[in-house]
Design a protein around this motif. Structure first.
Motif, short mmCIF file in Angstrom:
data_model
loop_
_atom_site.label_atom_id
_atom_site.label_comp_id
_atom_site.label_asym_id
_atom_site.label_seq_id
_atom_site.Cartn_x
_atom_site.Cartn_y
_atom_site.Cartn_z
N ARG A 16 -4.85 5.15 -2.86
CA ARG A 16 -5.82 6.14 -2.38
C ARG A 16 -5.30 6.82 -1.11
NH1 ARG A 16 -9.53 2.46 -4.54
NH2 ARG A 16 -9.69 1.21 -2.63
N CYS A 17 -4.40 6.14 -0.39
CA CYS A 17 -3.79 6.75 0.79
C CYS A 17 -2.56 7.58 0.42
CB CYS A 17 -3.38 5.66 1.78
SG CYS A 17 -4.73 4.76 2.53
N LEU A 36 -2.50 0.52 8.63
CA LEU A 36 -2.10 -0.79 8.10
C LEU A 36 -0.94 -0.66 7.13
CD1 LEU A 36 -5.61 -2.42 7.43
CD2 LEU A 36 -3.99 -3.02 9.24
N VAL A 37 -1.03 0.33 6.26
CA VAL A 37 0.02 0.53 5.26
C VAL A 37 1.34 0.90 5.95
CG1 VAL A 37 0.79 2.04 3.38
CG2 VAL A 37 -1.55 1.11 3.37
N THR A 38 1.27 1.78 6.92
CA THR A 38 2.49 2.21 7.61
C THR A 38 3.15 1.04 8.33
OG1 THR A 38 1.59 4.44 7.93
CG2 THR A 38 3.42 3.80 9.34
N GLU A 39 2.36 0.21 9.00
CA GLU A 39 2.92 -0.96 9.68
C GLU A 39 3.56 -1.91 8.67
OE1 GLU A 39 3.25 -1.52 12.98
OE2 GLU A 39 2.55 0.56 13.12
N ALA A 40 2.98 -2.01 7.48
CA ALA A 40 3.56 -2.86 6.44
C ALA A 40 4.90 -2.29 5.97
CB ALA A 40 2.58 -2.98 5.27
N ILE A 46 -12.71 7.22 9.17
CA ILE A 46 -12.17 6.22 10.08
C ILE A 46 -11.51 5.11 9.28
CG2 ILE A 46 -12.78 4.46 11.77
CD1 ILE A 46 -14.96 6.35 12.78
N ASP A 47 -12.16 4.67 8.19
CA ASP A 47 -11.60 3.61 7.36
C ASP A 47 -10.30 4.07 6.71
OD1 ASP A 47 -11.85 2.36 4.20
OD2 ASP A 47 -11.86 1.00 5.91
#
Length: 215
Positions: free
Chosen positions: A48-49, A13-17, A5-6
């Motif tokens: 890590r993503c 969050l990264v994609t929105e950034a 989930i994390d």
């Protein structure tokens, strides 16, 4: 499960950034470091993503396409009784990204489109997306138009018009973005083009003439 989930939340969050940076400054501003700062996470968390910027952009482009597709499904699903013609119009309006509140998305889309010209991985994603859209538009055109005598000719014409409609949608995105047209003007262009498909008997084979329809 909590770790998964994390991880998914962090990718969001990264994609929105990525979208924010691309909308504000273009894809050249989308570095792993700047994305981390914009997302409020560490550089290590971003890595890590996504191992590379390319991997991050490919994922973000996929999410952007999913967002648009989701809006199309929601708009059509809100009124299941819509005709194939109205579904076609709603689909194209969403794909064109001409609504006033879609300016940021339109800038991001065109930034990806320009980058895809020199990034094969992004071009691959775009070709897949365009192919899926073309198939969907062709189906809608088949459903919207009366069945002609020459079904094979209609199939060819529907595929050709689907290509034209996709090109028109992308063109309207650019014209609204640079201020050549406003949202209302772009939608009017799209509506007039679609109206020609329904009213000109020689646009597609087998189309009944206005006299036939009135009878």
């Amino acid at each position: 499960m909590p770790r998964q989930i994390d991880h998914e939340n962090r990718r969001h969050l990264v994609t929105e950034a990525v979208f924010r940076l691309a909308a504000e400054r273009g894809l050249e501003a989308v570095t792993l470091r700047d994305v981390a700062a914009s997302a409020g996470v560490s550089m290590g968390a971003v890595q890590r993503c996504f191992r590379t910027k390319e991997e991050m952009l490919v994922f973000a482009l996929g999410r952007l396409s999913e967002r648009v597709e989701g809006r199309v499904r929601e708009r059509i699903g809100s009124s299941p009784a819509q005709s194939a013609r109205s579904r076609l119009g709603h689909t194209l309006t969403e794909v064109a990204l001409v609504h006033p509140d879609q300016g940021a998305e339109a800038r991001v889309w065109l930034a990806f489109l320009a980058q895809a010209a020199v990034a094969p991985s992004l071009a691959t994603v775009l070709r897949r997306n365009y192919a899926a859209l073309h198939t969907a538009l062709t189906r809608l055109l088949h459903a919207a138009l009366p069945s002609p005598t020459g079904a094979g000719e209609l199939a060819e014409a529907a595929e050709r018009e689907a290509h034209a409609l996709l090109a028109l949608a992308d063109g309207l995105t650019a014209h609204v973005l640079v201020g050549h047209l406003d949202a209302t003007g772009a939608i009017n262009v799209l509506d007039r083009y679609l109206e020609r498909l329904w009213t000109l008997p020689d646009t597609l084979p087998g189309r009944p003439t206005p006299e036939d329809q009135s009878g």
